[in-house]
Design a protein around this motif. Structure first.
Motif, PDB file in Angstrom:
ATOM      1  N   MET A   1       0.846  -1.178   0.000  1.00  0.00           N
ATOM      2  CA  MET A   1       0.000   0.000   0.000  1.00  0.00           C
ATOM      3  C   MET A   1       0.886   1.233   0.000  1.00  0.00           C
ATOM      4  SD  MET A   1      -2.940   1.000   2.688  1.00  0.00           S
ATOM      5  CE  MET A   1      -4.346   1.424   1.734  1.00  0.00           C
ATOM      6  N   SER A   2       0.525   2.228  -0.772  1.00  0.00           N
ATOM      7  CA  SER A   2       1.373   3.405  -0.881  1.00  0.00           C
ATOM      8  C   SER A   2       0.674   4.692  -0.485  1.00  0.00           C
ATOM      9  CB  SER A   2       1.892   3.526  -2.316  1.00  0.00           C
ATOM     10  OG  SER A   2       0.805   3.679  -3.201  1.00  0.00           O
ATOM     11  N   GLU A   3      -0.463   4.585   0.155  1.00  0.00           N
ATOM     12  CA  GLU A   3      -1.151   5.807   0.579  1.00  0.00           C
ATOM     13  C   GLU A   3      -1.196   5.899   2.098  1.00  0.00           C
ATOM     14  OE1 GLU A   3      -5.830   4.827   0.491  1.00  0.00           O
ATOM     15  OE2 GLU A   3      -4.841   4.598  -1.450  1.00  0.00           O
ATOM     16  N   VAL A   4      -1.286   7.123   2.575  1.00  0.00           N
ATOM     17  CA  VAL A   4      -1.362   7.371   4.009  1.00  0.00           C
ATOM     18  C   VAL A   4      -2.749   6.982   4.514  1.00  0.00           C
ATOM     19  CG1 VAL A   4      -1.321   9.187   5.760  1.00  0.00           C
ATOM     20  CG2 VAL A   4       0.327   9.229   3.866  1.00  0.00           C
ATOM     21  N   VAL A   5      -2.795   6.352   5.672  1.00  0.00           N
ATOM     22  CA  VAL A   5      -4.062   5.938   6.278  1.00  0.00           C
ATOM     23  C   VAL A   5      -4.156   6.555   7.668  1.00  0.00           C
ATOM     24  CG1 VAL A   5      -5.415   3.979   7.103  1.00  0.00           C
ATOM     25  CG2 VAL A   5      -4.060   3.758   5.008  1.00  0.00           C
ATOM     26  N   HIS A   6      -5.264   7.203   7.956  1.00  0.00           N
ATOM     27  CA  HIS A   6      -5.525   7.794   9.273  1.00  0.00           C
ATOM     28  C   HIS A   6      -6.454   6.846  10.024  1.00  0.00           C
ATOM     29  CE1 HIS A   6      -7.294  11.478  11.632  1.00  0.00           C
ATOM     30  NE2 HIS A   6      -6.773  10.558  12.429  1.00  0.00           N
ATOM     31  N   ILE A   7      -5.969   6.293  11.109  1.00  0.00           N
ATOM     32  CA  ILE A   7      -6.760   5.349  11.905  1.00  0.00           C
ATOM     33  C   ILE A   7      -7.175   6.065  13.177  1.00  0.00           C
ATOM     34  CG2 ILE A   7      -6.783   3.120  13.068  1.00  0.00           C
ATOM     35  CD1 ILE A   7      -4.406   2.367  11.148  1.00  0.00           C
ATOM     36  N   LYS A   8      -8.452   6.347  13.306  1.00  0.00           N
ATOM     37  CA  LYS A   8      -8.948   7.044  14.493  1.00  0.00           C
ATOM     38  C   LYS A   8      -9.199   6.043  15.612  1.00  0.00           C
ATOM     39  CE  LYS A   8     -10.820  10.994  12.145  1.00  0.00           C
ATOM     40  NZ  LYS A   8     -11.809  12.052  12.251  1.00  0.00           N
ATOM     41  N   LYS A   9      -8.833   6.453  16.814  1.00  0.00           N
ATOM     42  CA  LYS A   9      -8.955   5.560  17.967  1.00  0.00           C
ATOM     43  C   LYS A   9     -10.379   5.057  18.147  1.00  0.00           C
ATOM     44  CE  LYS A   9      -7.875   5.126  22.843  1.00  0.00           C
ATOM     45  NZ  LYS A   9      -7.351   5.799  24.032  1.00  0.00           N
ATOM     46  N   ASN A  10     -11.372   5.937  17.946  1.00  0.00           N
ATOM     47  CA  ASN A  10     -12.754   5.508  18.152  1.00  0.00           C
ATOM     48  C   ASN A  10     -13.249   4.538  17.081  1.00  0.00           C
ATOM     49  OD1 ASN A  10     -13.160   7.246  16.020  1.00  0.00           O
ATOM     50  ND2 ASN A  10     -14.497   8.657  17.120  1.00  0.00           N
ATOM     51  N   SER A  11     -12.448   4.299  16.032  1.00  0.00           N
ATOM     52  CA  SER A  11     -12.834   3.321  15.020  1.00  0.00           C
ATOM     53  C   SER A  11     -12.141   1.972  15.216  1.00  0.00           C
ATOM     54  CB  SER A  11     -12.509   3.855  13.619  1.00  0.00           C
ATOM     55  OG  SER A  11     -11.104   3.852  13.399  1.00  0.00           O
ATOM     56  N   MET A  12     -11.214   1.911  16.176  1.00  0.00           N
ATOM     57  CA  MET A  12     -10.482   0.667  16.414  1.00  0.00           C
ATOM     58  C   MET A  12     -11.357  -0.358  17.117  1.00  0.00           C
ATOM     59  SD  MET A  12      -6.740   1.902  17.644  1.00  0.00           S
ATOM     60  CE  MET A  12      -5.997   3.334  16.903  1.00  0.00           C
ATOM     61  N   ASP A  13     -11.161  -1.605  16.739  1.00  0.00           N
ATOM     62  CA  ASP A  13     -11.903  -2.718  17.333  1.00  0.00           C
ATOM     63  C   ASP A  13     -11.051  -3.342  18.440  1.00  0.00           C
ATOM     64  OD1 ASP A  13     -13.679  -4.781  17.832  1.00  0.00           O
ATOM     65  OD2 ASP A  13     -12.980  -5.987  16.139  1.00  0.00           O
ATOM     66  N   PHE A  14     -11.376  -3.035  19.693  1.00  0.00           N
ATOM     67  CA  PHE A  14     -10.648  -3.606  20.833  1.00  0.00           C
ATOM     68  C   PHE A  14     -11.274  -4.946  21.195  1.00  0.00           C
ATOM     69  CE2 PHE A  14      -9.303   0.731  21.106  1.00  0.00           C
ATOM     70  CZ  PHE A  14      -8.001   0.649  21.588  1.00  0.00           C
ATOM     71  N   SER A  15     -10.435  -5.974  21.212  1.00  0.00           N
ATOM     72  CA  SER A  15     -10.878  -7.329  21.522  1.00  0.00           C
ATOM     73  C   SER A  15     -10.221  -7.800  22.809  1.00  0.00           C
ATOM     74  CB  SER A  15     -10.475  -8.287  20.399  1.00  0.00           C
ATOM     75  OG  SER A  15     -11.027  -7.880  19.176  1.00  0.00           O
ATOM     76  N   PRO A  16     -10.901  -8.683  23.550  1.00  0.00           N
ATOM     77  CA  PRO A  16     -10.271  -9.250  24.746  1.00  0.00           C
ATOM     78  C   PRO A  16      -8.943  -9.894  24.375  1.00  0.00           C
ATOM     79  CG  PRO A  16     -12.582  -9.852  24.652  1.00  0.00           C
ATOM     80  CD  PRO A  16     -12.246  -9.215  23.336  1.00  0.00           C
ATOM     81  N   PHE A  17      -7.971  -9.834  25.289  1.00  0.00           N
ATOM     82  CA  PHE A  17      -6.626 -10.315  25.013  1.00  0.00           C
ATOM     83  C   PHE A  17      -6.080 -11.020  26.253  1.00  0.00           C
ATOM     84  CE2 PHE A  17      -1.976  -9.439  24.866  1.00  0.00           C
ATOM     85  CZ  PHE A  17      -1.681 -10.117  23.696  1.00  0.00           C
TER      86      PHE A  17
END
Length: 119
Positions: A1-17
């Motif tokens: 991939m050659s484009e910049v990606v902005h990952i917002k915290k509120n869009s992250m999928d937090f799973s039990p670990f």
């Protein structure tokens, strides 16, 4: 991939670990994975009153965002707070724990789980 990606915290999928014994105490969001990068992975780990043991099959950098992050390596204990950075080389056996800890991690290689254990 050659484009910049902005990952917002509120869009992250937090799973039990960390398995059943750490239920409700540890969550992980794998933000950068093999779908975005062919070389590295990254995400955020939340730890609160847990103990997760693991032998790394990759190089890892951890940056503490908040709380108290504890890293046990053999008989040594590293206590890290906000802004602290920890480098962990491949094949290190560790135990992650923390109190209200939020940790950004980056690892290489992203495809560690599909590689032979001695690679």
């Amino acid at each position: 991939m050659s484009e910049v990606v902005h990952i917002k915290k509120n869009s992250m999928d937090f799973s039990p670990f960390g398995g059943a014994e750490n239920e409700g105490k540890a969550w992980l969001a794998r933000a950068v994975n093999g779908g975005l990068s062919k070389t590295m992975g990254a995400g955020i780990l939340h730890l609160n009153g847990c103990d997760i043991s693991w032998t790394l099959r990759y190089d890892e950098v951890c940056v503490v965002l908040c709380g108290n992050f504890l890293l046990h390596v053999g008989i040594d204990l590293l206590s890290a707070g906000p802004g602290d950075i920890i480098w962990i080389p491949k094949n290190t056996t560790v135990s992650y724990s923390g109190e209200g800890a939020e940790v950004f991690y980056a690892l290489y290689p992203v495809d560690w789980s599909t590689r032979p254990t001695d690679a």
